[in-house]
Write a protein that holds these residues in place. Structure first.
Motif, PDB file in Angstrom:
ATOM      1  N   HIS A 182       5.928  10.834  -8.760  1.00  0.00           N
ATOM      2  CA  HIS A 182       4.972  10.531  -7.689  1.00  0.00           C
ATOM      3  C   HIS A 182       3.557  10.951  -8.082  1.00  0.00           C
ATOM      4  O   HIS A 182       2.605  10.195  -7.908  1.00  0.00           O
ATOM      5  CB  HIS A 182       5.394  11.245  -6.407  1.00  0.00           C
ATOM      6  CG  HIS A 182       4.505  10.956  -5.256  1.00  0.00           C
ATOM      7  ND1 HIS A 182       4.609   9.793  -4.516  1.00  0.00           N
ATOM      8  CD2 HIS A 182       3.456  11.639  -4.727  1.00  0.00           C
ATOM      9  CE1 HIS A 182       3.683   9.796  -3.588  1.00  0.00           C
ATOM     10  NE2 HIS A 182       2.963  10.916  -3.689  1.00  0.00           N
TER      11      HIS A 182
ATOM     12  N   THR B 194       0.409   8.306  -8.368  1.00  0.00           N
ATOM     13  CA  THR B 194      -0.667   8.297  -7.382  1.00  0.00           C
ATOM     14  C   THR B 194      -2.041   8.045  -8.042  1.00  0.00           C
ATOM     15  O   THR B 194      -2.725   7.090  -7.659  1.00  0.00           O
ATOM     16  CB  THR B 194      -0.628   9.586  -6.550  1.00  0.00           C
ATOM     17  OG1 THR B 194       0.647   9.639  -5.908  1.00  0.00           O
ATOM     18  CG2 THR B 194      -1.715   9.603  -5.495  1.00  0.00           C
TER      19      THR B 194
ATOM     20  N   ASN C  95      -2.053   4.610  -9.540  1.00  0.00           N
ATOM     21  CA  ASN C  95      -2.238   3.610  -8.494  1.00  0.00           C
ATOM     22  C   ASN C  95      -3.725   3.405  -8.222  1.00  0.00           C
ATOM     23  O   ASN C  95      -4.204   2.270  -8.120  1.00  0.00           O
ATOM     24  CB  ASN C  95      -1.524   4.072  -7.228  1.00  0.00           C
ATOM     25  CG  ASN C  95      -1.435   2.977  -6.189  1.00  0.00           C
ATOM     26  OD1 ASN C  95      -0.917   1.898  -6.485  1.00  0.00           O
ATOM     27  ND2 ASN C  95      -1.980   3.231  -5.003  1.00  0.00           N
ATOM     28  N   ALA C  96      -4.456   4.533  -8.194  1.00  0.00           N
ATOM     29  CA  ALA C  96      -5.893   4.436  -7.950  1.00  0.00           C
ATOM     30  C   ALA C  96      -6.580   3.725  -9.114  1.00  0.00           C
ATOM     31  O   ALA C  96      -7.397   2.811  -8.909  1.00  0.00           O
ATOM     32  CB  ALA C  96      -6.470   5.835  -7.753  1.00  0.00           C
TER      33      ALA C  96
ATOM     34  N   PHE D 234      -8.278   0.234  -8.323  1.00  0.00           N
ATOM     35  CA  PHE D 234      -9.735   0.042  -8.407  1.00  0.00           C
ATOM     36  C   PHE D 234     -10.070  -1.012  -9.447  1.00  0.00           C
ATOM     37  O   PHE D 234     -10.932  -1.855  -9.238  1.00  0.00           O
ATOM     38  CB  PHE D 234     -10.444   1.358  -8.747  1.00  0.00           C
ATOM     39  CG  PHE D 234     -10.594   2.264  -7.552  1.00  0.00           C
ATOM     40  CD1 PHE D 234     -11.331   1.826  -6.436  1.00  0.00           C
ATOM     41  CD2 PHE D 234     -10.023   3.526  -7.520  1.00  0.00           C
ATOM     42  CE1 PHE D 234     -11.472   2.656  -5.330  1.00  0.00           C
ATOM     43  CE2 PHE D 234     -10.167   4.342  -6.411  1.00  0.00           C
ATOM     44  CZ  PHE D 234     -10.879   3.912  -5.314  1.00  0.00           C
TER      45      PHE D 234
ATOM     46  N   GLU E  37      -1.689   8.368   4.049  1.00  0.00           N
ATOM     47  CA  GLU E  37      -1.701   8.602   2.594  1.00  0.00           C
ATOM     48  C   GLU E  37      -2.542   9.845   2.337  1.00  0.00           C
ATOM     49  O   GLU E  37      -3.639   9.979   2.899  1.00  0.00           O
ATOM     50  CB  GLU E  37      -2.287   7.352   1.903  1.00  0.00           C
ATOM     51  CG  GLU E  37      -2.862   7.559   0.519  1.00  0.00           C
ATOM     52  CD  GLU E  37      -1.800   7.713  -0.565  1.00  0.00           C
ATOM     53  OE1 GLU E  37      -1.044   6.754  -0.802  1.00  0.00           O
ATOM     54  OE2 GLU E  37      -1.720   8.812  -1.165  1.00  0.00           O
ATOM     55  N   ASP E  38      -2.034  10.765   1.511  1.00  0.00           N
ATOM     56  CA  ASP E  38      -2.755  12.020   1.315  1.00  0.00           C
ATOM     57  C   ASP E  38      -3.828  11.909   0.224  1.00  0.00           C
ATOM     58  O   ASP E  38      -4.708  12.752   0.145  1.00  0.00           O
ATOM     59  CB  ASP E  38      -1.772  13.166   1.006  1.00  0.00           C
ATOM     60  CG  ASP E  38      -0.979  12.907  -0.243  1.00  0.00           C
ATOM     61  OD1 ASP E  38      -0.679  11.712  -0.521  1.00  0.00           O
ATOM     62  OD2 ASP E  38      -0.632  13.872  -0.952  1.00  0.00           O
ATOM     63  N   ASN E  39      -3.734  10.884  -0.637  1.00  0.00           N
ATOM     64  CA  ASN E  39      -4.698  10.783  -1.734  1.00  0.00           C
ATOM     65  C   ASN E  39      -5.929   9.988  -1.284  1.00  0.00           C
ATOM     66  O   ASN E  39      -5.833   8.827  -0.906  1.00  0.00           O
ATOM     67  CB  ASN E  39      -4.018  10.111  -2.937  1.00  0.00           C
ATOM     68  CG  ASN E  39      -4.930  10.059  -4.148  1.00  0.00           C
ATOM     69  OD1 ASN E  39      -5.820   9.208  -4.206  1.00  0.00           O
ATOM     70  ND2 ASN E  39      -4.712  10.959  -5.091  1.00  0.00           N
TER      71      ASN E  39
ATOM     72  N   ASN F  46      -6.614   6.574  -3.034  1.00  0.00           N
ATOM     73  CA  ASN F  46      -5.747   5.479  -2.635  1.00  0.00           C
ATOM     74  C   ASN F  46      -6.105   4.983  -1.231  1.00  0.00           C
ATOM     75  O   ASN F  46      -5.987   3.795  -0.936  1.00  0.00           O
ATOM     76  CB  ASN F  46      -4.276   5.895  -2.715  1.00  0.00           C
ATOM     77  CG  ASN F  46      -3.812   5.977  -4.164  1.00  0.00           C
ATOM     78  OD1 ASN F  46      -4.256   5.173  -4.985  1.00  0.00           O
ATOM     79  ND2 ASN F  46      -2.957   6.937  -4.468  1.00  0.00           N
TER      80      ASN F  46
ATOM     81  N   ASP G 270       2.974   6.309   3.044  1.00  0.00           N
ATOM     82  CA  ASP G 270       3.320   6.813   1.704  1.00  0.00           C
ATOM     83  C   ASP G 270       4.592   7.636   1.829  1.00  0.00           C
ATOM     84  O   ASP G 270       4.859   8.239   2.876  1.00  0.00           O
ATOM     85  CB  ASP G 270       2.170   7.678   1.167  1.00  0.00           C
ATOM     86  CG  ASP G 270       2.351   7.987  -0.303  1.00  0.00           C
ATOM     87  OD1 ASP G 270       2.640   7.055  -1.084  1.00  0.00           O
ATOM     88  OD2 ASP G 270       2.247   9.175  -0.677  1.00  0.00           O
TER      89      ASP G 270
END
Lengths: 538, 124
Positions: free
Chosen positions: A318, A322, A325-326, A330, B10-12, B15, B54
């Motif tokens: 995970h 994360t 994913n960004a 982007f 979502e914590d990020n 994102n 999430d």
């Protein structure tokens, strides 16, 4: 640890005997510092000696009986001779009387002949007679001599015709002499008969005595032999029984016991060795227990570590995705010009970011897959799937790559393949890996996917006209992080995990994977899976 | 008709920012929450038209939050997309078991996410 087992399972008489002083004797024999061989020899020797002694006593008794019988025979013979003497005497008297009556002096010769017989028999009797009868025999001889002198006188009187004188001599001298001799011989016979009677009595007594002695000896021999046998055999059996109980303990896994035997022979030595063995076994057992305990705690720690590793991997999965994913997100919305027009100079580096980001994602996926398989935590999501669909998906996904490299890329599936049962997504992954590899390692020519049904087995095959695999590398091709040449990784990309993961996934389905390859000409990879896979974990 | 509301839990921050950018040119109204508890609270208060959840969140996990929302009659019917870490790890099955309407594996393509939102909330 002391066992009662040595006296268990023994017949009660034996137990009673062993509790008596005989038991002490058994232990005493066991304690004798001599080999089993010597003890057995001594036992047999004792019995042999008993037999020899018995034979000697029998022989002695037999000899004594024979001697007495002999004496009896002799006495019997002497009685016979005495009877002959009596007969000869009677004949003499008879002939003397006849001489008188017939006045024939020729008869004198007959008288002399009887006299000679008398004298001969008497001489034999004298020679054989015991000393106390000699006097009697002397008296008989003296009377006979007198009788013969009288016979001579009678004969002379008859010859001279003096019949009256002859008759007188016969009556007054001859007849008393004969009577006397008869009496003497009678007493001789009586003496012999008395002797015979006493001999008979003593022979009977001797035979009774010898019978008793023999019986006594036989009984004593049997008792001694039985005792000797008992003592010697039990002095061997007791340690064997002890050893039996001891070994049963060892067999049951109870080590460290001690065997105690009084023996100072081979059995004693054996017991000492068994005690040694027992101590060694105990020591080894203790060591093994400690080792097992260590292993157990190590195993527990490893299981904990493995669980921690799995959790770590799940978290990492995970945590890595994360930011990825960004990055990918982007990049994509930039390339989609969500932020406005992208200048041509920036488009290429943005595409590079995207390509490398996707590669990083594949790496992460492969490493996570492999660690899950290694940990035995990968489960198949079993369900119905369509082989045709899988081939179509793989072909569609890789078509652009083939086009880019100007390669012919075909996919063929037998139309008669029914819906299959297994983890369709994993099978897709496997076929994707093989076809992706084939396209990657082929510069020109073609790549072909083919699936057919062989009985209950699905055979997936990917052939290419690529660089091929050297023979000595074929075995290693499915190992982790293996590419034939590390420079290949740089040139062709890839994680080096695809084949290894594919192999594990195929095996999880209960199938197998293989390759035929010729260097420079191409490779044919194939894998087989059951048309219907029931189990999750294989 | 008011603009449809999408709740993104979502914590990020980055994102969240991608989704914010993605929806900035659409008529959807965007609500955001940075942890599971906050997400459940916002959902129950605002009753959005779509929830993007999430799977791994602080305080309350995405799956537990999903179960809570499904248990609440006010939120039980709201379409809910769970963003899983890794489709192959079994997260997808767990997400559907918890009551998700759909799942999306991370990393997702913003284009795919937008398509999914359109599927649940068609633009007029």
């Amino acid at each position: 640890m002391r066992r009662a087992s040595a006296t268990e399972r023994m017949p009660p008489p034996v137990v009673a005997l062993l509790a008596s002083p005989l038991g002490a004797l058994v232990r005493a024999v066991a304690r004798i510092r001599a080999s089993v061989h010597v003890k057995l020899l001594a036992g047999f020797l004792l019995i042999t000696l008993l037999f020899i002694a018995m034979t000697a006593v029998s022989l002695r008794t037999l000899t004594e009986t024979a001697r007495q019988t002999n004496l009896l025979d002799e006495a019997h013979e002497r009685v016979g001779w005495s009877r002959q003497i009596e007969h000869a005497l009677a004949m003499q008297m008879h002939f003397t009387a006849m001489a008188l009556l017939s006045k024939d002096d020729g008869i004198v010769a007959r008288i002399l002949r009887e006299n000679n017989r008398f004298n001969d028999t008497l001489a034999r009797l004298e020679k054989a007679a015991p000393a106390e009868e000699r006097a009697l025999i002397q008296a008989i001889r003296g009377s006979q001599d007198d009788a013969m002198a009288t016979v001579a006188d009678i004969a002379n009187a008859v010859r001279d015709g003096r019949l009256a004188d002859a008759m007188t001599a016969l009556r007054t001298r001859q007849e008393p002499l004969y009577a006397k001799i008869e009496t003497l011989v009678g007493s001789l016979v009586a003496a012999e008969e008395t002797r015979m009677a006493s001999l008979r009595v003593s022979i009977a007594a001797a035979s009774r005595y010898s019978l008793r002695v023999m019986a006594g000896f036989a009984v004593a021999s049997i008792v001694l032999a039985l005792l000797g046998g008992f003592v010697i055999s039990w002095s061997f059996i007791l340690p064997v029984r002890e050893a039996h109980g001891f070994l049963s303990e060892v067999a049951e896994g109870r080590f460290g016991g001690t065997i105690v035997v009084p023996n100072r022979d081979e059995f004693g030595a054996l017991a000492e060795h068994m005690n040694w063995m027992s101590r060694e076994l105990r020591r080894l057992d203790d060591e093994q227990r400690v080792a097992a305990e260590t292993l157990r705690s190590l195993n527990d720690r490893l299981a904990l570590a493995s669980r921690a590793k799995s959790e770590f991997l799940a978290n990492m999965s995970h945590e890595l995705r994360t930011p990825l994913n960004a990055i990918l997100g982007f990049t994509e919305i930039m390339l989609d010009e969500l932020y406005g027009e992208v200048p041509a100079t920036l488009r290429e580096p943005l595409v590079d970011i995207q390509t490398n980001g996707r590669h990083l994602l594949r790496l992460i996926n492969d490493v996570l897959d492999l660690s899950k398989i290694e940990a035995g935590r990968l489960e198949l999501g079993v369900g119905e799937y369509s082989v045709q669909e899988i081939v179509e998906v793989v072909h569609a996904s890789l078509k652009s790559l083939a086009l880019e490299k100007n390669l012919a890329f075909t996919a063929g599936v037998s139309p008669d393949i029914p819906p299959a049962w297994g983890d369709g997504r994993r099978i897709t992954q496997c076929l994707m890996n093989l076809a992706g590899n084939a396209l990657k390692f082929t510069r020109q020519g073609r790549v072909d996917i083919e699936v057919r049904l062989d009985g209950e087995w699905l055979v997936y095959r990917v052939s290419d006209t690529g660089i091929g695999i050297p023979k000595d590398e074929v075995e290693n091709i499915f190992a982790e992080f293996r590419q034939v040449d590390t420079t290949i990784t740089r040139e062709y990309g890839g994680t080096g995990l695809g084949l290894s993961i594919t192999k594990r996934l195929v095996e999880l389905h209960g199938g197998r994977i293989g390759v035929e390859s010729e260097l420079g000409k191409g490779s044919r990879f194939f894998f087989t899976v059951p048309l219907r896979t029931d189990g999750g974990r294989a | 008709m008011r603009d449809r509301t999408v709740l993104h839990i979502e914590d990020n921050e980055y994102n969240r920012k991608i989704v914010r950018q993605l929806l900035s040119r659409t008529p959807y109204r965007l609500l955001e929450a940075a942890d599971g508890e906050e997400g459940v609270a916002v959902a129950q208060r605002e009753l959005p038209d779509l929830i993007l959840m999430d799977v791994q969140l602080p305080k309350l996990s995405g799956l537990d939050a999903t179960r809570l929302l499904r248990a609440d009659p006010r939120t039980a019917h709201i379409p809910l997309v769970v963003v899983t870490s890794f489709a192959l790890s079994g997260d997808d099955r767990r997400a559907m078991d918890a009551g998700a309407s759909a799942y999306l594996a991370k990393p997702y393509s913003p284009r795919d996410l937008l398509a999914l939102i359109h599927k649940f909330l068609p633009e007029n």
